[in-house]
Design a protein around this motif. Sequence first.
Motif, PDB file in Angstrom:
ATOM      1  N   ILE B 116      -4.805   2.703  -2.891  1.00 52.70           N
ATOM      2  CA  ILE B 116      -3.899   1.891  -2.078  1.00 52.70           C
ATOM      3  C   ILE B 116      -4.345   0.438  -2.086  1.00 52.70           C
ATOM      4  O   ILE B 116      -5.539   0.153  -2.174  1.00 52.70           O
ATOM      5  CB  ILE B 116      -3.810   2.475  -0.644  1.00 52.70           C
ATOM      6  CG1 ILE B 116      -2.617   1.887   0.113  1.00 52.70           C
ATOM      7  CG2 ILE B 116      -5.116   2.306   0.127  1.00 52.70           C
ATOM      8  CD1 ILE B 116      -2.220   2.714   1.325  1.00 52.70           C
ATOM      9  N   ALA B 117      -3.382  -0.453  -2.061  1.00 49.89           N
ATOM     10  CA  ALA B 117      -3.681  -1.891  -2.082  1.00 49.89           C
ATOM     11  C   ALA B 117      -2.563  -2.606  -1.332  1.00 49.89           C
ATOM     12  O   ALA B 117      -1.468  -2.063  -1.169  1.00 49.89           O
ATOM     13  CB  ALA B 117      -3.746  -2.394  -3.520  1.00 49.89           C
ATOM     14  N   PRO B 118      -2.827  -3.831  -0.873  1.00 54.31           N
ATOM     15  CA  PRO B 118      -1.753  -4.577  -0.214  1.00 54.31           C
ATOM     16  C   PRO B 118      -0.577  -4.766  -1.173  1.00 54.31           C
ATOM     17  O   PRO B 118      -0.778  -4.940  -2.378  1.00 54.31           O
ATOM     18  CB  PRO B 118      -2.402  -5.920   0.123  1.00 54.31           C
ATOM     19  CG  PRO B 118      -3.873  -5.671   0.093  1.00 54.31           C
ATOM     20  CD  PRO B 118      -4.091  -4.588  -0.913  1.00 54.31           C
ATOM     21  N   LEU B 119       0.620  -4.716  -0.625  1.00 58.66           N
ATOM     22  CA  LEU B 119       1.820  -4.945  -1.432  1.00 58.66           C
ATOM     23  C   LEU B 119       1.969  -6.443  -1.673  1.00 58.66           C
ATOM     24  O   LEU B 119       1.987  -7.222  -0.723  1.00 58.66           O
ATOM     25  CB  LEU B 119       3.044  -4.415  -0.673  1.00 58.66           C
ATOM     26  CG  LEU B 119       4.392  -4.504  -1.361  1.00 58.66           C
ATOM     27  CD1 LEU B 119       4.427  -3.624  -2.610  1.00 58.66           C
ATOM     28  CD2 LEU B 119       5.510  -4.072  -0.415  1.00 58.66           C
ATOM     29  N   ALA B 120       2.015  -6.831  -2.946  1.00 63.17           N
ATOM     30  CA  ALA B 120       2.127  -8.250  -3.281  1.00 63.17           C
ATOM     31  C   ALA B 120       3.501  -8.526  -3.878  1.00 63.17           C
ATOM     32  O   ALA B 120       3.942  -7.807  -4.762  1.00 63.17           O
ATOM     33  CB  ALA B 120       1.036  -8.626  -4.280  1.00 63.17           C
TER      34      ALA B 120
END
Lengths: 264, 264
Positions: B116-120
Amino acid sequence: VSLVWLNGEVLDAAEARISVADRGLTLADGVFETIRCEGGAMLWLSAHLRRLAEAAALLRIPVPLSDSEVEAGLAALLVRSGLARAALRLTLTRGPAARGLWPPGEPIHPTLLATIAPLAERAPVRAVLAGSTRRNAHSPLSRLKSLAYGDAILARIEAESRGADEALLLNTAGRVACASIGNIFVCLDGAWITPPAEEGILPGLARARLIPLLGAKEQPLAVEALRRAERLFVSNSLSCTPARSIDGGDLPPQLPFDPAALYR
Amino acid sequence: VSLVWLNGEVLDAAEARISVADRGLTLADGVFETIRCEGGAMLWLSAHLRRLAEAAALLRIPVPLSDSEVEAGLAALLVRSGLARAALRLTLTRGPAARGLWPPGEPIHPTLLATIAPLAERAPVRAVLAGSTRRNAHSPLSRLKSLAYGDAILARIEAESRGADEALLLNTAGRVACASIGNIFVCLDGAWITPPAEEGILPGLARARLIPLLGAKEQPLAVEALRRAERLFVSNSLSCTPARSIDGGDLPPQLPFDPAALYR
């Protein structure tokens, strides 16, 4: 204990593990070589390392160690494995990175991994001409040992479902290109031919040595010509395997040369 | 601390590591999905899981957990990440196995991994039509989210070397197929079109929703038509990104719809 060589160290395989963010895993962003080892020698090593470096350069993946450091690491792995005859696999990936196809300015920490296993000879194979997928002759990746073996896997699944154990692949132009794990040599009217590099094949190191050994000609191979094949074998850096049938039609399952004359 | 969900457990990313023998790494033998998350919701989750299951079935990779187990695991990862807007990636591989393309009778222990990662959001892109490689319209892999992103990476390397940040890819027939990380929609004579699935594209979940939203037509896209494009944008499950130029020719960098109407 199974050993590997990872980023410069020989480790127990159970401890040597790959990051979940490694681009080799997430995007098949890497290349590899498989090297035949016999009696302590790593066959054609400099040619393998040159090919790996060329593929890495095309993909802009830096090779993190010098050839002599790699050679020393592989030699240590080979010795410690205790295997007299082995298949060494050397894999280079772009390493762990942030999410995304091509994160700009991301520092590169490539992963360089070698694994080793006993060298296994394959019995003559029943081959089928795969209809499920084709090699992409338009992609430079088809001419280097990219990690992306999905088309070969699909073709092998098809072969198995058709009662065979090897698949021959067409290229995107509809001509016969190669087998799932190597180049092909086909005997037609008593002469040997093999498809040229432009046909979407990986130009193998064994293939380069077999062409002069057999006096083989590089020429495109139509499906109709394959149907008239008198013999066929698959070559790669580990071994050569004759086909005993193509799509059910029997062939004499002999190699036209002594493997000891090739793998040296 | 960065967390992942691996084979049913939420783990610290630094501890959750992949076997050196995982076929996802060694052969790109796997598939994935990327899921947009917003306000605790995982957008289009059942469609993502259905597509993953279909791709896995084609490759004969068993999905080791039920949809509800996967959903619970992803939800736990999302909550524990603390991210309000996130990109969740769910990856399935055939797991660790002995050497070789298709070792017969090998037991399968698939790897199921979520990161999971921040949505960019991406700013409007300068796109180029890539000449370095093409999508293989003859391979079923081009229509599923295989791990093999090498052609997209090559195209993106080319884009960067030409001063751009996105690449449009031709298919093996020489028609425009898609962008490096998504489908394309092109405005021609005031109407929206997008290449059909048979053109060697991954039929995206955003694309399926955009076709009715825009009244877009699925039709093959010749290079000459691309040259007349009035607008172009790239769509995927995470975001839509307009092109502000194609091969240096400026375009108005606006999306023809409100993203909030799509991603819900």
